[in-house]
Design an enzyme around this catalytic site. Structure first.
Site, PDB file in Angstrom:
ATOM      1  N   LEU A 119       0.878  -1.167   0.000  1.00  0.00           N
ATOM      2  CA  LEU A 119       0.000   0.000   0.000  1.00  0.00           C
ATOM      3  C   LEU A 119       0.913   1.213   0.000  1.00  0.00           C
ATOM      4  CD1 LEU A 119      -2.581  -1.058   2.758  1.00  0.00           C
ATOM      5  CD2 LEU A 119      -2.945  -1.066   0.284  1.00  0.00           C
ATOM      6  N   ASP A 120       0.581   2.240  -0.797  1.00  0.00           N
ATOM      7  CA  ASP A 120       1.460   3.399  -0.808  1.00  0.00           C
ATOM      8  C   ASP A 120       1.397   4.104   0.540  1.00  0.00           C
ATOM      9  OD1 ASP A 120      -0.587   5.381  -0.752  1.00  0.00           O
ATOM     10  OD2 ASP A 120      -0.802   5.295  -2.917  1.00  0.00           O
ATOM     11  N   ALA A 121       2.319   5.020   0.758  1.00  0.00           N
ATOM     12  CA  ALA A 121       2.471   5.632   2.077  1.00  0.00           C
ATOM     13  C   ALA A 121       1.199   6.332   2.533  1.00  0.00           C
ATOM     14  CB  ALA A 121       3.650   6.605   2.069  1.00  0.00           C
ATOM     15  N   ARG A 204      -1.298   1.809  -7.933  1.00  0.00           N
ATOM     16  CA  ARG A 204      -2.125   2.986  -7.631  1.00  0.00           C
ATOM     17  C   ARG A 204      -3.402   2.999  -8.463  1.00  0.00           C
ATOM     18  NH1 ARG A 204       0.628   6.793  -4.714  1.00  0.00           N
ATOM     19  NH2 ARG A 204      -0.677   8.468  -5.518  1.00  0.00           N
ATOM     20  N   GLU A 278      -0.752   0.099  -4.061  1.00  0.00           N
ATOM     21  CA  GLU A 278      -2.021   0.816  -4.203  1.00  0.00           C
ATOM     22  C   GLU A 278      -1.916   2.164  -3.490  1.00  0.00           C
ATOM     23  OE1 GLU A 278      -4.658   2.518  -5.283  1.00  0.00           O
ATOM     24  OE2 GLU A 278      -4.882   0.531  -6.096  1.00  0.00           O
TER      25      GLU A 278
END
Length: 278
Positions: A119-121, A204, A278
């Site tokens: 998962l992105d930050a 993403r 994502e």
């Protein structure tokens, strides 16, 4: 010599393997007496074959067992953890740039755990940590189509027509994409809550899809990964999966018997190229 003499151990030799009843009792499935009844009722399979004899012995390190179609974890060296990743944390076990990473959430367990997918930050929510490379491969690789459910808070008031567009499909710079399911949860005060179900592993993808239909994402959380639900687990907290959750995950990982035998399957890796963001 009887027809079965050839498969019996020689005089003085110990029989190979461990009795199925003992293995499953040790795994917490039920008592040995109850497991014997399960065998009689044809509810237990070993390596996909229904067991019919009470004296069946297995190798817990290599044989795959399921009860009523649900896989049983026999390898106690494998660890399965659910994390509610908070925003501001990158999905890696060691960030070369010194940003907050996942190591702070794994101190409780002695095994070296890795994240399944990313998962992105700025995205929060359900992340699986494990040392089971086979399971990680199935869950993270887009070719297996494991579904994930996201809730996005987006700019603007999303209409029914926009929801229909998301499920019919849109064109992005890296090809067409459509949501498996989409629904509007709320729309008020200039923003909307949208629930999206996807099996895509493209980077993403939720943010890009919502931007493409004119509703940039402000906040994004992953609520479900395959059979696992985030539930009431607070942000920044991790817990081991329950026996039922482990069974559901292992069942899913065994459903596709055509997984290619690559190095990705034998060792979970923090640099694994199959991990999506994502």
């Amino acid at each position: 010599m009887t027809p079965d003499d050839s498969v019996l151990p020689a005089m003085g030799e110990a029989p190979e393997g461990v009795r199925l009843q003992k293995v499953l009792a040790n795994a917490g499935v039920a008592s040995r007496r109850v497991i014997e009844q399960y065998i009689v009722e044809g509810r237990i399979r070993v390596n996909g074959q229904t067991v019919t004899e009470l004296g069946r012995r297995i190798d817990p390190e290599s044989d795959l067992v399921d009860v009523d179609g649900t896989a049983v974890q026999l390898d106690v060296s494998k660890r399965y953890v659910m994390l509610n990743k908070p925003t501001g944390v990158v999905s890696t076990m060691k960030d070369e740039n010194g940003r907050p990473d996942l190591r702070r959430f794994t101190d409780e367990w002695p095994e070296r755990l890795y994240n399944v997918g990313r998962l992105d930050a700025e995205t929060s929510g359900l992340l699986i940590l494990t040392n089971d490379g086979d399971l990680a491969h199935v869950l993270a690789h887009p070719s297996f189509g494991v579904t994930k459910v996201y809730i996005a808070k987006v700019d603007g008031l999303v209409t029914a027509q926009t929801i229909s567009t998301l499920t019919r499909g849109i064109e992005l710079e890296d090809g067409p994409i459509k949501a498996d399911k989409a629904r509007l949860l709320d729309a008020s005060r200039g923003s909307s809550l949208v629930e999206l179900t996807l099996h895509s592993g493209r980077n993403r993808i939720v943010r890009r899809m919502m931007a493409a239909v004119g509703h940039p994402v402000d906040e994004l959380v992953r609520r479900q990964f395959g059979p696992l639900h985030l539930g009431a687990l607070p942000a920044g907290k991790a817990r081991e999966l329950s026996k039922i959750e482990r069974g559901a995950l292992l069942t899913l990982s065994r459903q596709d018997s055509a997984v290619p035998a690559t190095s990705d399957r034998t060792q979970a890796s923090d640099k694994d190229p199959i991990q999506e963001i994502e």
